[in-house]
Write an enzyme that holds these catalytic residues in place. Structure first.
Site, PDB file in Angstrom:
ATOM      1  N   LEU A 152       0.807  -1.266   0.161  1.00 32.65           N
ATOM      2  CA  LEU A 152       0.060  -0.028  -0.150  1.00 32.65           C
ATOM      3  C   LEU A 152       0.984   1.262  -0.008  1.00 32.65           C
ATOM      4  O   LEU A 152       0.243   2.196   0.135  1.00 32.65           O
ATOM      5  CB  LEU A 152      -1.119  -0.108   1.383  1.00 32.65           C
ATOM      6  CG  LEU A 152      -1.784  -1.131   1.281  1.00 32.65           C
ATOM      7  CD1 LEU A 152      -2.850  -1.280   2.358  1.00 32.65           C
ATOM      8  CD2 LEU A 152      -2.926  -1.286  -0.040  1.00 32.65           C
TER       9      LEU A 152
ATOM     10  N   TYR B 224      18.101   5.389   7.931  1.00 36.43           N
ATOM     11  CA  TYR B 224      17.619   4.799   6.953  1.00 36.43           C
ATOM     12  C   TYR B 224      18.502   4.304   5.794  1.00 36.43           C
ATOM     13  O   TYR B 224      18.681   3.126   5.421  1.00 36.43           O
ATOM     14  CB  TYR B 224      16.607   5.633   6.149  1.00 36.43           C
ATOM     15  CG  TYR B 224      16.215   5.430   4.742  1.00 36.43           C
ATOM     16  CD1 TYR B 224      16.803   6.010   3.498  1.00 36.43           C
ATOM     17  CD2 TYR B 224      15.050   4.563   4.671  1.00 36.43           C
ATOM     18  CE1 TYR B 224      15.843   5.480   2.467  1.00 36.43           C
ATOM     19  CE2 TYR B 224      14.438   4.169   3.411  1.00 36.43           C
ATOM     20  CZ  TYR B 224      15.175   4.548   2.352  1.00 36.43           C
ATOM     21  OH  TYR B 224      14.338   4.375   1.096  1.00 36.43           O
TER      22      TYR B 224
HETATM   23  C1  VAH Z   1      13.114   8.686   0.857  1.00 42.04           C
HETATM   24  N1  VAH Z   1      12.066   8.275  -1.523  1.00 42.04           N
HETATM   25  O1  VAH Z   1      13.281   9.899   0.367  1.00 42.04           O
HETATM   26  C2  VAH Z   1      13.096   7.804  -0.497  1.00 42.04           C
HETATM   27  C3  VAH Z   1      14.254   7.340  -1.173  1.00 42.04           C
HETATM   28  C4  VAH Z   1      16.247   8.046  -2.368  1.00 42.04           C
HETATM   29  C5  VAH Z   1      14.886   8.432  -1.505  1.00 42.04           C
HETATM   30  O2  VAH Z   1      14.842   6.563  -0.382  1.00 42.04           O
HETATM   31  O3  VAH Z   1      13.586   8.249   1.809  1.00 42.04           O
END
Ligand code: VAH
Length: 317
Positions: free
Chosen positions: A8, A136
């Site tokens: 989703l 991340y």
């Molecule tokens: C983000 N859209 O902004 C994702 C992606 C490269 C960017 O990893 O975290």
């Protein structure tokens, strides 16, 4: 049959229909945290931090391939780093173990976020230094290494892409740093001003979602022999700045106005990422070839969003 986790989300919302079109609705199982999803075909609630739930779904549908999209994106991950590690790394570990146990093929979405400030920022090579400074990016880099370990140690057929920022007309992205590009289009089509959270000249790699979906499917269908890399191939379609995007958008919405209100967190994240990737390895090994440049993407986004925004009036029957 195919399983999509995080179905989703921004990528899942367009990958699922593309897979259903290509393989048949009855061969695609969409899954996400929400208990149910309207009119999506086969759907299962799935929490990737629960190994037993994964095993149950894989056995019930005899899954042969998994596209593992469930993750917290860059900005939201910085606000919840412990959750980000648990979901991004714990979820991936669980999917790799399931792929090993049940013999599934696995797709892993890495990101330009897997690079850091010490990485060469222009024409970023396929193989180069990777010292990301966001949780991340740390989870994406650790994910790349864990996926390669499972390929080399257990023979799991896991493949990945370092995706750039993705622009899409479908589901909105969930808490990323490149989301400004999607938000800008929505504001322009609605005739609204837009407050951009990145500075005007922040250069980042971007790709239109249809090209990302094609690349994800083509990589998983590619002959394995020529693949020099597994996790993960650099892919990109354009390297743009917010002001370059505004100039192109103004060709469709001449009155569009953007204010720049920099968000220090997301600006610092963007400043740690590459400005333009070298995607030659993907072109050479599995013929990666994006179709949309900035002009084509902008024209198609206006066509899709205008139709989408016009549609609700028709529904007022
Ligand atoms: C983000 N859209 O902004 C994702 C992606 C490269 C960017 O990893 O975290």
């Amino acid at each position: 049959p195919i399983l999509v986790t995080g179905a989703l989300g921004q990528i899942g919302a367009e990958l699922v229909p593309a897979l259903q079109e290509r393989y048949g609705v009855e061969r695609v199982v969409a899954s996400d945290l929400r208990p149910c999803a309207p009119a999506i075909g086969l759907y299962e609630r799935l929490d990737c931090t629960e190994p037993q739930m994964i095993a149950d779904v894989i056995r019930r549908y005899d899954i042969g391939r998994v596209y593992h999209l469930a993750a917290l994106l860059s900005a939201v991950a910085e606000a919840r780093p412990q959750d980000a590690w648990n979901v991004n790394m714990g979820g991936l570990r669980n999917l790799l173990e399931a792929a090993r146990r049940f013999g599934c093929q696995l797709f892993f979405p890495s990101s330009i976020a897997a690079f850091g400030p010490s990485t060469p920022r222009r024409r970023t090579p396929q193989v180069t230094i990777q010292r990301p400074i966001t949780i991340y990016g740390v989870s994406k880099l650790a994910g790349e290494l864990l996926c390669d370990y499972y390929f080399n140690r257990f023979g799991v057929d896991v493949r990945g892409l370092r995706l750039p920022g993705l622009v899409s007309a479908g589901a909105a992205p969930g808490g990323g740093t490149t989301d400004y590009a999607v938000e800008m289009f929505h504001a322009a089509v609605r005739g609204e001003r837009y407050a951009c959270f990145l500075s005007a000249n922040t250069r980042l790699d971007m790709m239109y979602m249809p090209d990302a979906i094609s690349a994800i499917i083509e990589l998983m269908e590619a002959d394995a022999a020529p693949l020099r890399y597994r996790n993960a191939y650099n892919v990109t379609a354009m390297s743009i700045t917010p002001v370059e995007l505004v100039v192109e958008i103004r060709k469709h919405a001449p009155q569009f106005v953007v204010d720049f209100r920099v968000d220090p967190l997301r600006q610092s994240i963007a400043d740690s990422w590459p400005q333009s990737l070298d995607a030659n390895a993907a072109r050479e090994d599995w013929r990666f070839a994006p179709s949309f440049d900035l002009a084509a993407m902008t024209a198609d986004m206006f066509a899709r969003l205008s139709a989408k925004i016009a549609a609700p009036k028709d529904d007022g029957l």
